[in-house]
Design an enzyme around this catalytic site. Structure first.
Site, mmCIF file in Angstrom:
data_model
loop_
_atom_site.group_PDB
_atom_site.id
_atom_site.type_symbol
_atom_site.label_atom_id
_atom_site.label_comp_id
_atom_site.label_asym_id
_atom_site.label_seq_id
_atom_site.Cartn_x
_atom_site.Cartn_y
_atom_site.Cartn_z
ATOM 1 N N TYR A 63 0.842 -1.198 0.000
ATOM 2 C CA TYR A 63 0.000 0.000 0.000
ATOM 3 C C TYR A 63 0.881 1.254 0.000
ATOM 4 O O TYR A 63 1.630 1.509 0.948
ATOM 5 C CB TYR A 63 -0.936 0.028 1.223
ATOM 6 C CG TYR A 63 -2.013 -1.041 1.218
ATOM 7 C CD1 TYR A 63 -2.285 -1.792 0.079
ATOM 8 C CD2 TYR A 63 -2.787 -1.288 2.342
ATOM 9 C CE1 TYR A 63 -3.275 -2.767 0.063
ATOM 10 C CE2 TYR A 63 -3.787 -2.263 2.340
ATOM 11 C CZ TYR A 63 -4.009 -3.003 1.201
ATOM 12 O OH TYR A 63 -4.985 -3.966 1.196
ATOM 13 N N SER A 210 -13.333 -3.989 1.250
ATOM 14 C CA SER A 210 -14.252 -3.131 0.481
ATOM 15 C C SER A 210 -15.698 -3.347 0.949
ATOM 16 O O SER A 210 -16.604 -3.546 0.137
ATOM 17 C CB SER A 210 -14.116 -3.399 -1.027
ATOM 18 O OG SER A 210 -12.781 -3.219 -1.453
HETATM 19 N N1 LIG Z 1 -6.754 -7.928 0.547
HETATM 20 C C1 LIG Z 1 -7.031 -7.213 -0.514
HETATM 21 O O1 LIG Z 1 -6.734 -7.607 -1.671
HETATM 22 C C2 LIG Z 1 -7.752 -5.915 -0.330
HETATM 23 C C3 LIG Z 1 -8.334 -5.248 -1.432
HETATM 24 C C4 LIG Z 1 -9.023 -4.065 -1.198
HETATM 25 C C5 LIG Z 1 -9.105 -3.553 0.098
HETATM 26 N N2 LIG Z 1 -8.504 -4.213 1.135
HETATM 27 C C6 LIG Z 1 -8.565 -3.696 2.528
HETATM 28 O O2 LIG Z 1 -9.898 -3.330 2.830
HETATM 29 C C7 LIG Z 1 -9.938 -1.958 3.246
HETATM 30 C C8 LIG Z 1 -11.259 -1.328 2.874
HETATM 31 O O3 LIG Z 1 -11.547 -1.497 1.491
HETATM 32 P P1 LIG Z 1 -11.646 -0.281 0.470
HETATM 33 O O4 LIG Z 1 -10.876 0.872 0.993
HETATM 34 O O5 LIG Z 1 -11.339 -0.836 -0.868
HETATM 35 O O6 LIG Z 1 -13.210 0.053 0.403
HETATM 36 P P2 LIG Z 1 -14.336 0.479 1.448
HETATM 37 O O7 LIG Z 1 -13.890 0.308 2.820
HETATM 38 O O8 LIG Z 1 -15.557 -0.241 1.019
HETATM 39 O O9 LIG Z 1 -14.523 2.030 1.088
HETATM 40 C C9 LIG Z 1 -13.640 2.984 1.601
HETATM 41 C C10 LIG Z 1 -13.959 4.369 1.068
HETATM 42 O O10 LIG Z 1 -15.322 4.714 1.315
HETATM 43 C C11 LIG Z 1 -15.407 6.093 1.702
HETATM 44 N N3 LIG Z 1 -15.892 6.100 3.093
HETATM 45 C C12 LIG Z 1 -15.466 5.322 4.119
HETATM 46 N N4 LIG Z 1 -16.156 5.571 5.235
HETATM 47 C C13 LIG Z 1 -17.053 6.519 4.918
HETATM 48 C C14 LIG Z 1 -18.059 7.187 5.654
HETATM 49 N N5 LIG Z 1 -18.270 6.905 6.923
HETATM 50 N N6 LIG Z 1 -18.801 8.119 5.021
HETATM 51 C C15 LIG Z 1 -18.598 8.407 3.718
HETATM 52 N N7 LIG Z 1 -17.659 7.791 2.964
HETATM 53 C C16 LIG Z 1 -16.897 6.858 3.557
HETATM 54 C C17 LIG Z 1 -13.994 6.667 1.596
HETATM 55 O O11 LIG Z 1 -13.753 7.191 0.294
HETATM 56 P P3 LIG Z 1 -14.319 8.634 -0.221
HETATM 57 O O12 LIG Z 1 -14.464 9.515 0.979
HETATM 58 O O13 LIG Z 1 -13.319 9.096 -1.202
HETATM 59 O O14 LIG Z 1 -15.629 8.294 -0.874
HETATM 60 C C18 LIG Z 1 -13.147 5.440 1.779
HETATM 61 O O15 LIG Z 1 -11.859 5.552 1.226
HETATM 62 C C19 LIG Z 1 -8.697 -1.344 2.580
HETATM 63 O O16 LIG Z 1 -8.299 -0.151 3.192
HETATM 64 C C20 LIG Z 1 -7.703 -2.460 2.746
HETATM 65 O O17 LIG Z 1 -7.179 -2.462 4.062
HETATM 66 C C21 LIG Z 1 -7.852 -5.378 0.927
#
Ligand SMILES: NC(=O)c1ccc[n+]([C@@H]2O[C@H](COP(=O)([O-])OP(=O)(O)OC[C@H]3O[C@@H](n4cnc5c(N)ncnc54)[C@H](OP(=O)(O)O)[C@@H]3O)[C@@H](O)[C@H]2O)c1
Length: 317
Positions: A63, A210
């Site tokens: 990351y 996500s």
């Molecule tokens: N193992 C893997 O291959 C893999 C792949 C993907 C992710 N991950 C892990 O999973 C974590 C989470 O997944 P993700 O970041 O892809 O997606 P997510 O958690 O579904 O979405 C995160 C995004 O949603 C928005 N957000 C979050 N909380 C919010 C709230 N309370 N109100 C309004 N908007 C909000 C923010 O972006 P905006 O404010 O820009 O809208 C934030 O960056 C990652 O950080 C990582 O640690 C792992």
């Protein structure tokens, strides 16, 4: 799904059934770090999560090319965290890193960036390009025995690969603690591809990444809103106009259910995952998001509400 089936990791590490994803911390082009949000914001998100009792932070060596781990290391050194954070990170088995010894070196590098002596959960980020390789699991067992890693997990593993990993680790007396896969109301593949069942059978925690579909389930993106910043959401179908229209009725249901519990759509979407016994790790870019996401735990929907969501999103992937 039975809740107790996959609750192991939270109980084992004595943490809330939710964590915080730190992919966006330090990730400039993909997520827009340094533009809409920056170092102060993610430090505040860390502290706010801790204050709300959400103490698991998920990062990875890749990351921001190490930036996310380095930022967490800085925050840990700043102290004043009001508790002990639990740190999860990942090893990327890229095609040029086939020798399992690279994992042992990678653990040391992550420990250094994070500035800690033990990683609470060390995960293989995605399956090795060498099918049926046992070397990675042997190396994982070794770093546990050396005391550098407390628990081990995999990520993006299918059911069969997960079972093989579980067995190989077991031959060393090490338990497979988790499999981190994409899982949300808009991606229910783990229910049909065998991963959720395998987690339940093996007592492995499914960590849901996500979990709010990269923001789609917050309700702030809808028809006409356009695509948010950062490469990750600029391309592909998810944030395209057609999909935004398709997601709208789901967000409306989340809003209706949320209004009965004084909650917002994303809190309902995360609660749905927690109630299934999985451990979601929503990304938070700032204090407001971190506090808001923490409001997903500690309450329950009614069975009828849960069934309504189940039915409305059945088969989404
Ligand atoms: N193992 C893997 O291959 C893999 C792949 C993907 C992710 N991950 C892990 O999973 C974590 C989470 O997944 P993700 O970041 O892809 O997606 P997510 O958690 O579904 O979405 C995160 C995004 O949603 C928005 N957000 C979050 N909380 C919010 C709230 N309370 N109100 C309004 N908007 C909000 C923010 O972006 P905006 O404010 O820009 O809208 C934030 O960056 C990652 O950080 C990582 O640690 C792992």
């Amino acid at each position: 799904m039975r809740r107790e089936a996959t609750i192991g990791l939270a109980e084992d590490l004595n943490i809330a059934p939710m964590g915080v994803g730190a992919w966006a911390w330090g990730t400039t082009r993909i997520w827009g770090y340094g533009q809409e949000y920056g170092r102060q914001d993610v430090g505040d998100a860390f502290r706010a999560s801790m204050a709300e009792g959400i103490t698991l932070f998920d990062t990875a060596e890749v990351y921001g090319n190490g930036a996310s781990e380095r930022i967490i290391g800085e925050i840990l050194r700043e102290g004043n965290l009001g508790g002990t954070p639990v740190i999860a990170t990942k090893f990327a088995p890229l095609p040029y890193r086939l020798n399992p010894r690279t994992l042992i070196q990678a653990v040391d590098n992550s420990l250094e960036r994070l500035g800690i002596s033990t990683i609470d959960l060390y995960q293989i980020h995605f399956p090795s390009p060498v099918p049926r390789s046992k070397g990675l699991m042997d190396a994982l067992a070794e770093v546990v025995k050396e005391g550098k890693v407390r628990r081990v997990g995999v990520s993006n593993y299918g059911a069969d690969a997960m079972k093989r990993s579980h067995d190989r680790l077991g031959s060393h007396g090490v338990r497979l603690a988790s499999n981190q896969v994409r899982y949300s109301l808009l991606d229910r593949a783990p229910e049909t591809n065998g991963v959720l069942d395998a987690c339940r059978d093996l007592g492995v925690t499914l960590i849901a990444y996500s979990p709010i579909a990269q923001g789609l389930l917050t309700g702030k993106y809808g028809p006409g809103s356009g695509r948010p910043a950062g490469l990750i959401r600029r391309f592909g179908r998810a944030f395209g106009e057609q999909n935004l229209r398709k997601v709208k009725p789901i967000v409306n249901i989340l809003r209706e259910i949320g209004s009965a519990h004084d909650r917002e759509p994303s809190q309902v979407a995360l609660n749905w995952l927690v109630e299934r016994g999985t451990l979601p790790i929503p990304g938070a870019k700032n204090e407001r998001q971190a506090r808001h996401n923490a409001g997903a735990v500690g309450w329950s929907m009614t069975d009828e509400e849960r069934e309504r969501l189940d039915l409305a999103t059945l088969g989404w992937r």
